[in-house]
Design a protein around this motif. Structure first.
Motif, PDB file in Angstrom:
ATOM      1  N   SER A  64       7.374 -16.015  66.235  1.00  0.00           N
ATOM      2  CA  SER A  64       7.410 -16.514  64.858  1.00  0.00           C
ATOM      3  C   SER A  64       8.612 -15.979  64.092  1.00  0.00           C
ATOM      4  O   SER A  64       8.822 -16.342  62.935  1.00  0.00           O
ATOM      5  CB  SER A  64       6.129 -16.110  64.118  1.00  0.00           C
ATOM      6  N   LYS A 493       5.044 -19.956  63.867  1.00  0.00           N
ATOM      7  CA  LYS A 493       5.572 -19.780  62.513  1.00  0.00           C
ATOM      8  C   LYS A 493       4.558 -20.189  61.463  1.00  0.00           C
ATOM      9  O   LYS A 493       4.366 -19.479  60.461  1.00  0.00           O
ATOM     10  CB  LYS A 493       6.855 -20.601  62.353  1.00  0.00           C
ATOM     11  N   GLN A 496       1.942 -17.579  61.088  1.00  0.00           N
ATOM     12  CA  GLN A 496       2.444 -16.434  60.333  1.00  0.00           C
ATOM     13  C   GLN A 496       2.481 -16.739  58.835  1.00  0.00           C
ATOM     14  O   GLN A 496       2.136 -15.881  58.003  1.00  0.00           O
ATOM     15  CB  GLN A 496       3.846 -16.068  60.822  1.00  0.00           C
ATOM     16  N   ARG A 500       0.373 -14.838  55.811  1.00  0.00           N
ATOM     17  CA  ARG A 500       1.047 -14.207  54.673  1.00  0.00           C
ATOM     18  C   ARG A 500       0.440 -14.644  53.340  1.00  0.00           C
ATOM     19  O   ARG A 500       0.241 -13.832  52.436  1.00  0.00           O
ATOM     20  CB  ARG A 500       2.533 -14.548  54.706  1.00  0.00           C
TER      21      ARG A 500
END
Length: 533
Positions: A64, A493, A496, A500
């Motif tokens: 990622s 990605k 991730q 977040r």
């Protein structure tokens, strides 16, 4: 220097730009641009081969993190660097850009007016659009964003239709004016705190207060709402598409609109997660408005290009919903929708251009009964329309289904809100086959226009046109049957990203959930323990 250390992204960005500078030196005896178009196609193919080679040898789909990173000091006094890199989000759109741009060069074969300037601008756009997806310095991003506007303006104003000057001026006013918000937001983020930097990774690490995030988020949202586009900042797009030529159509629908969605995920979502949690319900509502309003407007259009243009606006509404639903599946669906629509939109607009070249009209009432004279174009137009209306087995169906399921299973919104949004978005899904199928009926069936069907220029698709559509349909059907072909590029990605921003979800849960009991259950469990999709 070895292949592993070769600056692949920098080379892929600058190779078509530098190569375009040699176009004035190419001899063109008859002035129709035959050697020039072969030169441009060769440059496009070489660049695309370089891109594919770099992807397969230098890029790790399981990571990622930013890969293929290249940094060179540019103006160190203000911390400005030439910084490029690729992660799953950018790499998927870089591949799309290389693919569509190369096909757009092949679609430019009929252009004989000022061919040197035309192919110079096409190659310059090729490198500039890849730069937008690859640069990791916010000020350089702004410069790349601005520079790619000039080729589009010239391509519209010189090779466009009857109202080309109006469409080109409106395009530049909307997009260049909104770009100022990017510059203001970039400077505000760069000068916040003790360290002045434009590096995106460094900007992401800064601890911005919520009020500051909300202001910067608003500035970015205005800029990217124009490019995506989001109603009511969308009106430049139907005019631009209404006057553009087929290759410019392909670049507008296939790549330019995706720049808005990419930038929104990269900056609004990744850099400003707390503000995104506050804005997410508004994005959902804007997405629904886009889907329904643009679908209804498309249904009412009698101009073929404007009908497809409003269809594009409608499909971009699913990107907004996917971005704001706080699930892995929804975010993955948003990215897949951008890739899918890039392929489908490019194919439809190319066929619109091919149809216009033969019929010399875009008014649906003046068409009709051309299916027997052009069976190949009829078959390709029908297949691409089926992809646009999300027929199962094609990429549009998978992307929209992922967004629907991702939002419907999101724990960030109440059940009633999710139900209302899904039902309203479904209206747009129902309207899409109605206006697309009626469009096919009016073009290829309907009352036969004797004057049109007896015209000598009404010939069927040539091999070049069949090849372009075949190249676009292969990934459309491939992704529809096996979505992992594309989703594996960016899944790490998007996971991730969701991890977040999940820390900011409680604020939305509190606002969206109607009962205190439900709030207490969700907050006691912790957002980080919510099921991953």
């Amino acid at each position: 220097m070895t292949l592993a250390t070769f600056p692949w992204l920098t080379a892929i960005i600058f190779f078509p730009i530098v190569a375009s500078a040699a176009i004035p030196l190419i001899p063109d005896p008859d002035g129709k641009g035959r050697p020039i178009r072969w030169y441009a196609l060769t440059i496009g193919l070489i660049n695309f081969v370089m891109l594919v080679y770099a992807f397969y040898t230098q890029y790790d789909i399981s990571s990622s993190e930013m890969q293929m990173v290249e940094r060179y000091d540019w103006i160190p006094q203000i911390g400005l660097q030439w910084s490029v890199g690729a992660d799953g989000l950018s790499m998927s759109l870089i591949l799309l850009t290389g693919f569509i741009s190369t096909l757009a060069i092949l679609a430019s074969w009929p252009v004989t007016f000022k061919p040197r300037l035309f192919y110079f601008l096409i190659l310059a756009m090729y490198g500039g659009q890849i730069a937008v997806f690859a640069v990791q310095d916010l000020l350089v991003f702004f410069l790349a964003w601005e520079l790619e506007l000039l080729p589009v303006y010239l391509l519209l104003s010189i090779w466009g239709g009857y109202k080309r000057q109006y469409a080109a001026t409106k395009f530049i006013l909307y997009t260049a004016g909104s770009s100022l918000f990017i510059l203001v937001a970039a400077l505000a983020m760069a000068f916040f705190g003790d360290v002045v930097t434009f590096d995106m990774r460094s900007l992401m690490a800064k601890d911005y207060p919520l009020t500051f995030q909300l202001l910067v988020y608003s500035a970015f949202l205005i800029a990217y709402a124009v490019k995506l586009p989001i109603v009511p900042l969308h009106t430049w797009l139907p005019d631009a598409h209404g006057e553009a030529t087929a290759p410019v159509h392909m670049l507008l629908a296939g790549i330019l609109l995706k720049m808005g969605g990419y930038a929104m995920i990269r900056m609004n979502v990744e850099m400003l997660p707390d503000a995104h949690a506050k804005f997410a319900p508004a994005l959902i509502i804007l997405g629904v408005v886009n889907i329904i309003y643009a679908a209804l407007t498309s249904f009412a259009q009698r101009n073929l290009k404007r009908k497809i243009a409003y269809s594009s606006i409608s499909h971009m509404g699913f990107v907004l919903i996917g971005i704001a639903c706080f699930t892995d599946l929804g975010m993955s669906g948003a990215v897949l929708q951008m890739v899918s629509h890039g392929l489908i939109g490019a194919s439809l607009f190319f066929l619109v251009g091919a149809t216009y070249d033969r019929t010399h009209t875009l008014v649906l009432e003046e068409m009709g009964g051309v299916g027997q004279q052009m069976p190949k174009i009829f078959a390709m137009f029908t297949t691409c329309s089926m992809a646009s209306l999300a027929l199962p087995g094609m990429s549009g169906f998978v992307a929209e289904l992922m967004v629907f399921v991702g939002f419907a299973t999101s724990d960030a919104y109440s059940f009633s809100f999710r139900l209302i949004v899904v039902c309203l978005a479904a209206i747009g899904v129902i309207l899409t086959p109605i206006y697309l199928l009626s469009m096919l009926r009016e073009i290829f069936y309907g009352d036969e226009n004797k004057e049109l069907t007896s015209h000598e220029a009404l010939i069927d698709a040539e091999p070049r046109e069949v090849f372009i559509i075949a190249c676009l349909l292969i990934p459309i059907i491939g992704i529809g049957l096996y979505p992992k072909i594309m989703t594996q590029v960016y899944d790490a990605k998007t996971s991730q990203l969701i991890a977040r921003i999940r820390t900011s979800v409680p604020s939305i849960v509190q606002a969206a959930t109607p009962t205190t009991e439900q709030q207490a259950v969700l907050l006691s469990q912790g957002v980080s323990q919510a099921p991953r999709l």
